[in-house]
Every structure is written in structure tokens, then in C-alpha cells.
Design a protein around this motif. Structure first.
Motif, PDB file in Angstrom:
ATOM      1  N   VAL A 235       0.836  -1.200   0.000  1.00  0.00           N
ATOM      2  CA  VAL A 235       0.000   0.000   0.000  1.00  0.00           C
ATOM      3  C   VAL A 235       0.869   1.249   0.000  1.00  0.00           C
ATOM      4  O   VAL A 235       0.621   2.202  -0.756  1.00  0.00           O
ATOM      5  N   MET A 239       1.237   4.150  -2.939  1.00  0.00           N
ATOM      6  CA  MET A 239       1.068   5.579  -2.716  1.00  0.00           C
ATOM      7  C   MET A 239       2.228   6.381  -3.297  1.00  0.00           C
ATOM      8  O   MET A 239       2.048   7.509  -3.757  1.00  0.00           O
ATOM      9  N   MET A 246      -4.825   9.897  -6.857  1.00  0.00           N
ATOM     10  CA  MET A 246      -4.964   8.570  -6.247  1.00  0.00           C
ATOM     11  C   MET A 246      -4.238   8.514  -4.913  1.00  0.00           C
ATOM     12  O   MET A 246      -4.711   7.871  -3.969  1.00  0.00           O
ATOM     13  N   ARG A 247      -3.106   9.184  -4.799  1.00  0.00           N
ATOM     14  CA  ARG A 247      -2.375   9.210  -3.540  1.00  0.00           C
ATOM     15  C   ARG A 247      -3.211   9.859  -2.445  1.00  0.00           C
ATOM     16  O   ARG A 247      -3.249   9.382  -1.316  1.00  0.00           O
ATOM     17  N   VAL A 250      -6.018   7.350  -1.381  1.00  0.00           N
ATOM     18  CA  VAL A 250      -5.519   6.269  -0.524  1.00  0.00           C
ATOM     19  C   VAL A 250      -5.134   6.800   0.848  1.00  0.00           C
ATOM     20  O   VAL A 250      -5.419   6.173   1.888  1.00  0.00           O
ATOM     21  N   SER A 253      -8.165   7.356   2.898  1.00  0.00           N
ATOM     22  CA  SER A 253      -8.727   6.081   3.341  1.00  0.00           C
ATOM     23  C   SER A 253      -7.967   5.521   4.532  1.00  0.00           C
ATOM     24  O   SER A 253      -8.547   4.883   5.422  1.00  0.00           O
ATOM     25  N   TYR A 319       5.566   4.866   4.212  1.00  0.00           N
ATOM     26  CA  TYR A 319       5.375   5.836   3.125  1.00  0.00           C
ATOM     27  C   TYR A 319       6.384   6.978   3.226  1.00  0.00           C
ATOM     28  O   TYR A 319       6.939   7.417   2.218  1.00  0.00           O
TER      29      TYR A 319
END
Length: 434
Positions: A235, A239, A246-247, A250, A253, A319
Motif C-alpha cells: 500500500v 502511494m 490517487m495518492r 488512498v 482512506s 510511506y
């Protein structure tokens, strides 16, 4: 001009040390001025850190030390039976005490001013020998009508009042409880105890529960941390390589659970995983199962709920580290002939170790002390050590046992941290060393 020359000289002096050959070319006065300036800056930097250190000491370290001190404190008997506690200091413990010690016990039991403290002492002695609280409170109620007999023969009177006063295990328990400090709680947290001979032995089989609870807590935390890592790694990598929109989706979320109460998130899983819940409705509707599965109030429900709650603590450190790894490194590895899997294992994965280490440590430490989630979605055999710490604190009012369990849990976490620091390198894991 002189000021500029002096500043330039100080800058030059900052680049050398007393072992450097250029140090001898600097005059003595400049050396002394340089040392005074270094000491002054060091003092200022230390003074700036003092408020932070005081804040940590008062609001973090202090409460922890106070809490841990409860695991060895033993004040109940000295407060509830003070004369007896002082008299027991000279008793060798080889035979029944003499009449003087029995008289001290009778005086403490008949003292009405010590009634609240005596109840606390009786509760403390009941930990050592079941039924001791009944013995203390019953004897205290009856002894007020037997003052003449006590004055004549306190030993025979108390034994006649209750034959248990003539049994050595009860007096050995009194002797152990009379000490201002005790290892009782710490030993009990490891399913150990001190017998009448003073040796440390294991408790009876039906009372050996805390070691199993500790091992269960560690195992559940390891499983949750491993599952979180397996889910969070791809995941976090997605990212990094995904587009900005989209990053953001996510990331929102992942952060969404932080905006919801822990109790609400845990309760939601009860609705989803119950026999009539969403998961079982889908499985039975697709004819994948004939009967609803038991997905809640067991270990599976604990794993699912804890992974969902703790996953952000694994994703975010990964991340942040992955974002700082230049993509050119993987392209360089490919240009040198490395296959994608080989480049991942030898180039990309080692560079993500700081994120893996920080995420695993954070997730494991949070998981091992969890209380609400296992209590709500787990069964009787799935409760972790945090549940029993809360139980002894709120229900049993046994602060000593709660502190001892907390001490054992803290020791396990520190042992893990020291082990990683010795064999893996904490500095590398948290990104200090390269």
C-alpha cells in the motif's frame, strides 16, 4: 577589519581540534576565547532543553515510576496491624510466636480506630492465603468481648477463638506481609510465589495464568504486526508510485480511522462479523458456506479488528521512508544487470528498513497493550494482558498486581528494543545511521 579577522579565525578554529596540526598555530588567547565561546553555547543549548526535560520527567517518567513502585510497596499490614508488624521483626519464624506477639495481634484486632486500615490489611493477606480476610474480620468482631481472657493468656484465647491462629502458614503469611517491600506481586505476575521455607516456587497449576496471558499477548502482537507489515508495504509503495489524486484518495482512506472513535470502530466489526452480519450474508448468499461462520468473539475477530485499527501506524512510517528513495536507484540496478526481484531485495528493501523498523516497533508496542478491542471482539481465551491490568485496577483495586503486570509488560518491550538495538541496530532502523 579586526572583527572580520577574528570571526574568520573562530570559523577556522571550529574546523580543527586540539589533535589537529593547525591547532598549534593559533595563539593562546584565541584558544581560551574559543573554549569560553564553546562552553557558553553549550550551556545555552542545555538550558534550552531543560524545560523539555522537566516536562518529560514530571508528566511522563514520574507517573511511570510511581506506578511501578506500587509493584513492590507493602504498606497494608504496617498500617492495619502496626503493633503486630513491629513485633514480627524479631520473630524467627521457626515455631509459633510467643504470648507477646499474640497480645500485639489482639490489641490491633480490638483497636476500633484501625478498622479501615485493618480491612485493607485483611485483603492483602487474603492474596497470600485464601480465607485470611474472613479470619481477620471475624476475629476482630469477636475479640472485643474477650478482653479478660486476652489479658490472662492471649495465645490460647486466639487459638481457641479460631484454630487457624495456631497454624504456621498463617503466621508465615503475616511475616511476609509485614515487610515494607515485597516481591509477592512481581513473583505472582510470573506464576511464582515464596513458600513457607522462603524458597521461590511455582504456584499451583490452577493458578498459573499470567505467563500464558503474557505469551498470548506477545503472540497476538507479533501476528498483528506481521499482517500489518504485509498489507502496508504494497500500500505504501502504491502511494509513492501513484498519481497525486490517487495518492490523496488512498491517504484519506488510511487516515479515516483516526477520525472515528476506537470504540465505534471496534463495535462496527461486531456488526460486520457476527453470524447475521455482512460477511456471513455474502458467504451464505454465494453458497460458499452452508452455515454462518464464527468470525467474532474469537481470535480471528481480534486479529481483524486490531489489524484494521493499527494499519495506519505501519503505513505512514513506510510511506515517509519510501517517498525519500530516488527511483533512479532501481533503474541503476537494472542497468547493471539486476533482475527486478534481485534489485528489490538488494537495493530497495534495505533502504526501507528504517520505515519497517519504526512501523513494526510502533505497531507492536501499541498492540501488546491493547485492551478495548480484545475485550469487545474476543472471547474469554483471547483477552490480553491489558485487560487484566484494568481488571486489577478497577475491579479488584489491587494496584500492586496491576503495577507488577505493567512492569513485566514494560520489561518485555524494553528487552525487545535492546535486542533490536544490539543485533539489528536501532539507529539504522529509525534512520539515524546509514
Amino acid at each position: 577589519m579586526w572583527i572580520m579577522r577574528f570571526a574568520a579565525t573562530k570559523e577556522y578554529m571550529m574546523t580543527v581540534t586540539s589533535e589537529h596540526p593547525a591547532w598549534s598555530a593559533i595563539s593562546t588567547g584565541q584558544k581560551q576565547e574559543f573554549r569560553r565561546d564553546v562552553r557558553r553555547k553549550r550551556l545555552v543549548s542545555h538550558l534550552l532543553v531543560v524545560p523539555l526535560l522537566l516536562f518529560i520527567a514530571v508528566l511522563f517518567i514520574g507517573p511511570i515510576l510511581v506506578m511501578l513502585s506500587r509493584s513492590v510497596e507493602n504498606p497494608e499490614l504496617r498500617a492495619g496491624l502496626p503493633v503486630l508488624a513491629q513485633s514480627l521483626e524479631d520473630w524467627p519464624g521457626e515455631a509459633l510466636p510467643d504470648a507477646k506477639i499474640f497480645r500485639a495481634l489482639a490489641n490491633d484486632l480490638s483497636n476500633a480506630d484501625l478498622r479501615p486500615e485493618r480491612a485493607a490489611a485483611a485483603r492483602r493477606l487474603n492474596y497470600e492465603v485464601p480465607g485470611y480476610r474472613t479470619l481477620i474480620m471475624g476475629s476482630a468482631r469477636k475479640i472485643g468481648r474477650m478482653q479478660d481472657e486476652i489479658a490472662a493468656d492471649p495465645k490460647a484465647t486466639l487459638i481457641g477463638l479460631d484454630p487457624r491462629w495456631g497454624e504456621m502458614p498463617y503466621w508465615h503469611a503475616l511475616r511476609r506481609a509485614a515487610s515494607p517491600v515485597t516481591a509477592y506481586y512481581l513473583l505472582a505476575a510470573l506464576d511464582l510465589k515464596v513458600d513457607d521455607s522462603g524458597s521461590v516456587v511455582r504456584t499451583e497449576p490452577e493458578q498459573r495464568i499470567f505467563v500464558d496471558i503474557l505469551l498470548r499477548s506477545l503472540w497476538v502482537s507479533v501476528v498483528v504486526t506481521t499482517v500489518c507489515l504485509l498489507i502496508a508495504f504494497p500500500v505504501a509503495n502504491f502511494m509513492v508510485v501513484a498519481g497525486p489524486r490517487m495518492r490523496v484518495v488512498v491517504l484519506l482512506s488510511i487516515l479515516l480511522p483516526f477520525w472515528t472513535s476506537l470504540l465505534v470502530r471496534t463495535s462496527a466489526w461486531i456488526v460486520v462479523l457476527q453470524r447475521e452480519g455482512l460477511i456471513n450474508d455474502i458467504l451464505t448468499g454465494l453458497s460458499l458456506v452452508s452455515d454462518p461462520l464464527e468470525l467474532i468473539f474469537n481470535r480471528f475477530g481480534v486479529y481483524v479488528a486490531m489489524v484494521h485499527i493499527l494499519l495506519p501506524f505501519m503505513v505512514l512510517p513506510l510511506y515517509s521512508v519510501m517517498q525519500g528513495i530516488p527511483p533512479s536507484y532501481m533503474r541503476a540496478a537494472a542497468s547493471l544487470g539486476a533482475r527486478p526481484v534481485q534489485a528489490f531485495w538488494r537495493v530497495y528493501l534495505p533502504m526501507t528498513l528504517p520505515g519497517i523498523g519504526a512501523g513494526c516497533l510502533l505497531t507492536f508496542i501499541l498492540a501488546v497493550g491493547y485492551y478495548i478491542t480484545p475485550a469487545l471482539v474476543g472471547g474469554a481465551q483471547d483477552q490480553m494482558i491489558g485487560y487484566f491490568i484494568a481488571f486489577f485496577t478497577d475491579t479488584r483495586l489491587n494496584w500492586g498486581m496491576a503495577s507488577a503486570l505493567s512492569f513485566i509488560l514494560l520489561s518485555c518491550i524494553l528487552a525487545l528494543y535492546i535486542g533490536l538495538g544490539r543485533y539489528v541496530g536501532i539507529g539504522r532502523l529509525v534512520g539515524i545511521d546509514k
